[in-house]
Design a protein around this motif. Structure first.
Motif, PDB file in Angstrom:
ATOM      1  N   ASN A  99       9.776  -0.042  16.974  1.00 16.07           N
ATOM      2  CA  ASN A  99       9.065  -0.790  16.602  1.00 16.07           C
ATOM      3  C   ASN A  99       8.175   0.929  17.421  1.00 16.07           C
ATOM      4  N   HIS A 100       8.259   1.510  17.136  1.00 14.22           N
ATOM      5  CA  HIS A 100       6.589   2.443  16.951  1.00 14.22           C
ATOM      6  C   HIS A 100       6.673   2.626  16.145  1.00 14.22           C
ATOM      7  N   PRO A 101       5.278   2.873  15.749  1.00 13.46           N
ATOM      8  CA  PRO A 101       4.163   2.836  14.702  1.00 13.46           C
ATOM      9  C   PRO A 101       3.729   3.826  13.697  1.00 13.46           C
ATOM     10  N   GLN A 102       5.349   5.053  14.074  1.00  9.58           N
ATOM     11  CA  GLN A 102       4.739   6.310  13.307  1.00  9.58           C
ATOM     12  C   GLN A 102       6.527   6.048  12.838  1.00  9.58           C
ATOM     13  N   ALA A 109       8.356   4.960   7.585  1.00  9.38           N
ATOM     14  CA  ALA A 109       8.980   3.524   6.654  1.00  9.38           C
ATOM     15  C   ALA A 109       8.141   3.415   5.184  1.00  9.38           C
ATOM     16  N   ALA A 110       6.492   3.528   5.426  1.00 12.99           N
ATOM     17  CA  ALA A 110       5.700   3.528   4.639  1.00 12.99           C
ATOM     18  C   ALA A 110       6.053   4.469   3.750  1.00 12.99           C
ATOM     19  N   ARG A 111       5.936   5.683   4.190  1.00 14.48           N
ATOM     20  CA  ARG A 111       5.696   6.953   3.241  1.00 14.48           C
ATOM     21  C   ARG A 111       6.896   7.452   2.415  1.00 14.48           C
ATOM     22  N   VAL A 112       7.963   6.973   2.937  1.00 17.08           N
ATOM     23  CA  VAL A 112       9.670   7.020   2.285  1.00 17.08           C
ATOM     24  C   VAL A 112       9.786   6.162   1.328  1.00 17.08           C
ATOM     25  N   ARG A 157       4.228  -1.317   0.746  1.00 20.90           N
ATOM     26  CA  ARG A 157       2.763  -1.554   0.480  1.00 20.90           C
ATOM     27  C   ARG A 157       3.167  -2.836   2.036  1.00 20.90           C
ATOM     28  N   GLU A 158       3.931  -3.887   2.327  1.00 20.57           N
ATOM     29  CA  GLU A 158       3.784  -4.692   3.096  1.00 20.57           C
ATOM     30  C   GLU A 158       4.865  -3.857   4.613  1.00 20.57           C
ATOM     31  N   THR A 159       4.977  -2.607   4.117  1.00 20.50           N
ATOM     32  CA  THR A 159       5.685  -2.321   6.065  1.00 20.50           C
ATOM     33  C   THR A 159       3.896  -1.855   6.287  1.00 20.50           C
ATOM     34  N   LEU A 160       3.132  -2.047   5.203  1.00 21.87           N
ATOM     35  CA  LEU A 160       1.675  -0.884   6.033  1.00 21.87           C
ATOM     36  C   LEU A 160       0.919  -1.811   6.630  1.00 21.87           C
TER      37      LEU A 160
END
Length: 231
Positions: free
Chosen positions: A157-160, A165-168, A179-182
């Motif tokens: 649950n950490h923001p990082q 996850a969005a970066r990958v 987009r949905e992750t970020l």
């Protein structure tokens, strides 16, 4: 600033007979001086700590960072080896070794050191981040996905975790998932420059140029050097 001033005012002239206690006191003073930008005084206190107890870990770690700041990476690494030899389970030392090796351009050594840190503490975020940054820079998508899974297991649950996850996903070409992750994270942290830059990068790659420009403008307002993104 006020707290560090109080530490200096109260303890700068204190002498303690017990070497370990004196080393600890001087290490605290060195950190206080450093936070106030008093570099010479900080180095003097650090030297005093190591005179009192040459193997005092906190002082050695500060000395490592001081050497690294001076660009003396080999000396810094030699000091770190002393710390690690004394306590191979010191994940801070392994993480710092990874950072120094990365600064020297030794990505393979850096990865190994950061993994050794995680072997001691699986939820140590700085090492997860360091590994992910190296793998993404190499465009090692399979490796990055595996590291992301480890991070999600350790800190779901950490923001990082959401950010990477969005970066990958972005670097994998899955713009929809990126987009949905970020978006939920960006809703909670609308002024975070890293989030804005990543959101802009996602929309830029996805062809949503007007939205990308909007995120870029917001990022530039907060940090003029934030754009273009490193994607």
């Amino acid at each position: 600033q006020n707290k560090t001033a109080l530490v200096i005012d109260e303890f700068a002239t204190v002498e303690i007979a017990e070497p370990a206690d004196m080393a600890e006191l001087q290490s605290v003073l060195a950190a206080a001086y450093d936070q106030r930008g008093m570099r010479e005084k900080s180095r003097e206190a650090l030297a005093a700590a190591l005179r009192a107890k040459p193997d005092f870990t906190a002082a050695l770690m500060m000395q490592v960072r001081a050497k690294a700041e001076d660009g003396a990476f080999d000396e810094a690494l030699a000091l770190l080896e002393r710390v690690i030899a004394k306590d191979p389970s010191d994940y801070h030392a392994w993480q710092l070794k990874g950072g120094l090796l990365a600064s020297k351009g030794d990505a393979a050594g850096a990865l190994e050191a950061q993994r050794r840190a995680l072997a001691q503490r699986s939820d140590w975020l700085p090492s997860h981040v360091a590994i992910l940054e190296i793998l993404l820079a190499r465009n090692d998508i399979a490796g990055a996905k595996a590291q992301l899974e480890a991070l999600q297991k350790a800190l779901p649950n950490h923001p990082q975790t959401k950010y990477y996850a969005a970066r990958v996903a972005l670097q994998s070409g899955d713009y929809k998932t990126a987009r949905e992750t970020l978006q939920p994270l960006l809703a909670k942290l609308p002024d975070n420059v890293n989030m804005l830059v990543l959101a802009g990068a996602i929309d830029l790659r996805a062809g949503a140029l007007s939205q990308a420009e909007s995120y870029a403008a917001k990022a530039l307002q907060r940090a003029p050097d934030a754009w273009p993104p490193r994607q």
